[in-house]
Write a protein that holds these residues in place. Sequence first.
Motif, mmCIF file in Angstrom:
data_model
loop_
_atom_site.group_PDB
_atom_site.id
_atom_site.type_symbol
_atom_site.label_atom_id
_atom_site.label_comp_id
_atom_site.label_asym_id
_atom_site.label_seq_id
_atom_site.Cartn_x
_atom_site.Cartn_y
_atom_site.Cartn_z
ATOM 1 N N GLN A 181 17.692 10.110 -26.544
ATOM 2 C CA GLN A 181 19.074 9.798 -26.126
ATOM 3 C C GLN A 181 19.098 9.056 -24.803
ATOM 4 N N GLN A 182 18.122 9.257 -23.942
ATOM 5 C CA GLN A 182 18.052 8.522 -22.681
ATOM 6 C C GLN A 182 17.822 7.036 -22.924
ATOM 7 N N ARG A 183 17.144 6.721 -24.003
ATOM 8 C CA ARG A 183 16.782 5.333 -24.286
ATOM 9 C C ARG A 183 17.951 4.533 -24.850
ATOM 10 N N GLU A 225 24.174 9.003 -28.438
ATOM 11 C CA GLU A 225 24.535 10.384 -28.149
ATOM 12 C C GLU A 225 25.307 11.098 -29.255
ATOM 13 N N PRO A 226 26.236 10.459 -29.955
ATOM 14 C CA PRO A 226 26.932 11.219 -30.994
ATOM 15 C C PRO A 226 26.033 11.605 -32.172
ATOM 16 N N VAL A 227 24.867 10.963 -32.293
ATOM 17 C CA VAL A 227 23.973 11.256 -33.411
ATOM 18 C C VAL A 227 23.001 12.354 -32.995
ATOM 19 N N SER A 228 22.960 13.397 -33.772
ATOM 20 C CA SER A 228 22.033 14.496 -33.523
ATOM 21 C C SER A 228 20.618 14.082 -33.897
ATOM 22 N N LEU A 229 19.651 14.621 -33.207
ATOM 23 C CA LEU A 229 18.248 14.380 -33.550
ATOM 24 C C LEU A 229 18.001 14.703 -35.020
ATOM 25 N N LEU A 230 18.642 15.730 -35.512
ATOM 26 C CA LEU A 230 18.452 16.169 -36.894
ATOM 27 C C LEU A 230 19.060 15.203 -37.906
ATOM 28 N N GLU A 231 20.007 14.381 -37.469
ATOM 29 C CA GLU A 231 20.676 13.429 -38.353
ATOM 30 C C GLU A 231 20.059 12.039 -38.296
ATOM 31 N N ALA A 232 19.086 11.836 -37.441
ATOM 32 C CA ALA A 232 18.493 10.506 -37.274
ATOM 33 C C ALA A 232 17.874 10.031 -38.581
#
Length: 78
Positions: free
Chosen positions: A75-77, A35-42
């Motif tokens: 994030q659900q995973r 959760e603290p990681v943004s999709l854009l930062e993956a």
Amino acid sequence: MDTGHHELAELFAQLGLDNSAQAINDFVLAHPLPEPVSLLEASFWSPSQAAFLRQSLAHDAEWSDAVDTLAALLQQRY
């Protein structure tokens, strides 16, 4: 110009990824996102994929729902 909203499969195709239902499911299972990681930062995005996602959220409402859906699934995973 397409002004409609796009589905998740279309987003995967736009990102250059296999967009079959099985491939999308496999991708979600293989890429849990804390959760603290943004999709854009993956870290699993190529520079061009990350740029497209960033641009889609910032300026392109037609893609934003699909990008938000993908972020929620990843994030659900976790």
